[in-house]
Design an enzyme around this catalytic site. Structure first.
Site, PDB file in Angstrom:
ATOM      1  N   LYS A  73     -17.701 -41.415  10.070  1.00 47.14           N
ATOM      2  CA  LYS A  73     -17.453 -42.484  11.055  1.00 47.14           C
ATOM      3  C   LYS A  73     -16.091 -43.164  10.880  1.00 47.14           C
ATOM      4  CE  LYS A  73     -22.162 -43.802  12.342  1.00 47.14           C
ATOM      5  NZ  LYS A  73     -23.115 -44.901  12.485  1.00 47.14           N
ATOM      6  N   ASP A 109     -22.904 -48.390  18.414  1.00 49.03           N
ATOM      7  CA  ASP A 109     -24.023 -48.936  17.621  1.00 49.03           C
ATOM      8  C   ASP A 109     -24.275 -50.422  17.934  1.00 49.03           C
ATOM      9  OD1 ASP A 109     -24.857 -46.678  16.209  1.00 49.03           O
ATOM     10  OD2 ASP A 109     -23.444 -47.013  14.573  1.00 49.03           O
TER      11      ASP A 109
END
Ligand code: NDP
Length: 286
Positions: A73, A109
């Site tokens: 990420k 997210d």
């Protein structure tokens, strides 16, 4: 003459290592089918050392986009052509979309969490006091999006002072919210003026389903909105304890569905059926 058809699938997927148990494809594939899209979602095991080659492969193979999970990420940032402002603030990308030849990094997210808070819990973050247990990648994304959405004050409670203080600096310097760090020692007492409490740690994740974050449950009051980031099991021991104290609860399944739904829309331009996505995950998690 009949209209020309394409027998080619559009491709998206997830890079990670490990990746075998990632549930994202389980919700994406039925959502593609329900939207009438000839798309496929592939789980791709990509080792950390192979990330640059994998991103080059995505370009060569004309993937429409991809998701990133552990350990990519943050590392993916240097392989992209641009990064959305909120993802740059968070310092991590979980979704990449292709626009022409350019790969653009996004982070869905925290936006997924925000949507669950607004749509599923019916709460408005504006002016709220929010407490996050944890300061990892998920907490960072959620706290930044809550701050950008108008939360007034964010408390970050974390075991490691370095990580907690770093998140608080980002919030103070780059968002309008006030923020404070609280070292996590013993059973944390929830401030009486908190509106929303979020477990953003991995405590309670399957198979450790009886594990509870160290919180003084007697300080959970009726009316407090208690959220858990953990999607499996959706009804965590922490949420059960909070509900027993009269709190309202929000599980991590909604966040998982919505972060995927936002990525789906970024890739396809189509709003997916989130009920189809949630049902697929509920079946998978038993
Ligand atoms: P990270 O490893 O980046 O962060 C973990 C956080 O939990 C850290 O703050 C860590 O504290 C804290 N923590 C872990 N164990 C303990 C413990 N025993 N006591 C106190 N603190 C602890 O993980 P992520 O942020 O990426 O993920 C966290 C959880 O969120 C995972 O369970 C993941 O599955 C879930 N998640 C859910 C999503 C959804 O859509 N529902 C999306 C993304 C993640 P410290 O800094 O001190 O180590």
């Amino acid at each position: 003459m009949s209209a020309p058809i394409s027998l080619r699938h559009e491709l998206v997927g997830a890079f990670g290592d490990p990746i075998d148990e990632n549930p994202t494809g389980l919700m994406m594939e039925p959502a593609f089918a329900s939207a009438g899209l000839n798309w496929r979602y592939q789980l791709l095991r990509v080792r950390a050392v192979d990330l640059a080659a994998a991103v080059a492969g995505v370009r060569a193979l004309n993937f429409c986009g991809f998701n990133l999970t552990i350990p990519h990420k943050v590392a993916v940032l240097r392989h992209l052509d641009a990064v959305a402002p909120d993802a740059a603030l968070i310092g991590a990308v979980n979704t990449v979309r292709r626009v022409g030849d350019r790969l653009i990094g996004e982070n869905t997210d925290g936006k997924g969490f925000l949507r669950a808070v607004c749509e599923d819990a019916g709460a408005d973050p504006v002016g709220k006091r929010v407490v996050f247990l944890g300061a990892g990648g998920a907490a960072r994304a959620m706290a930044v999006e809550m701050a950008l959405a108008g939360a007034a004050h964010i408390t970050v409670v974390n075991r490691s002072a370095e990580r907690g203080a770093e998140l608080v600096s980002i919030l103070r310097e780059k968002t309008p919210a006030q923020a404070e760090f609280v070292p996590w020692q013993d059973a944390y007492a929830i401030p009486a003026d908190a509106d929303i409490l979020v477990n953003a740690t991995s405590i309670g994740l399957y198979p450790d389903v009886t594990a509870l974050p160290a919180v003084d449950v007697t300080t959970i009051r009726p009316g407090l909105l208690v959220c858990d980031v953990i999607p499996n099991p959706p009804r965590t021991a922490f949420l059960k304890a909070a509900a027993a104290r009269g709190a309202r609860t929000l599980d991590g399944l909604g966040m998982l569905v919505y972060q995927g739904a936002i990525a789906f829309k970024l890739w396809t331009g189509v709003e997916p059926d989130v009920a189809v996505m949630r049902r697929a995950l509920e079946e998978a998690f038993g």
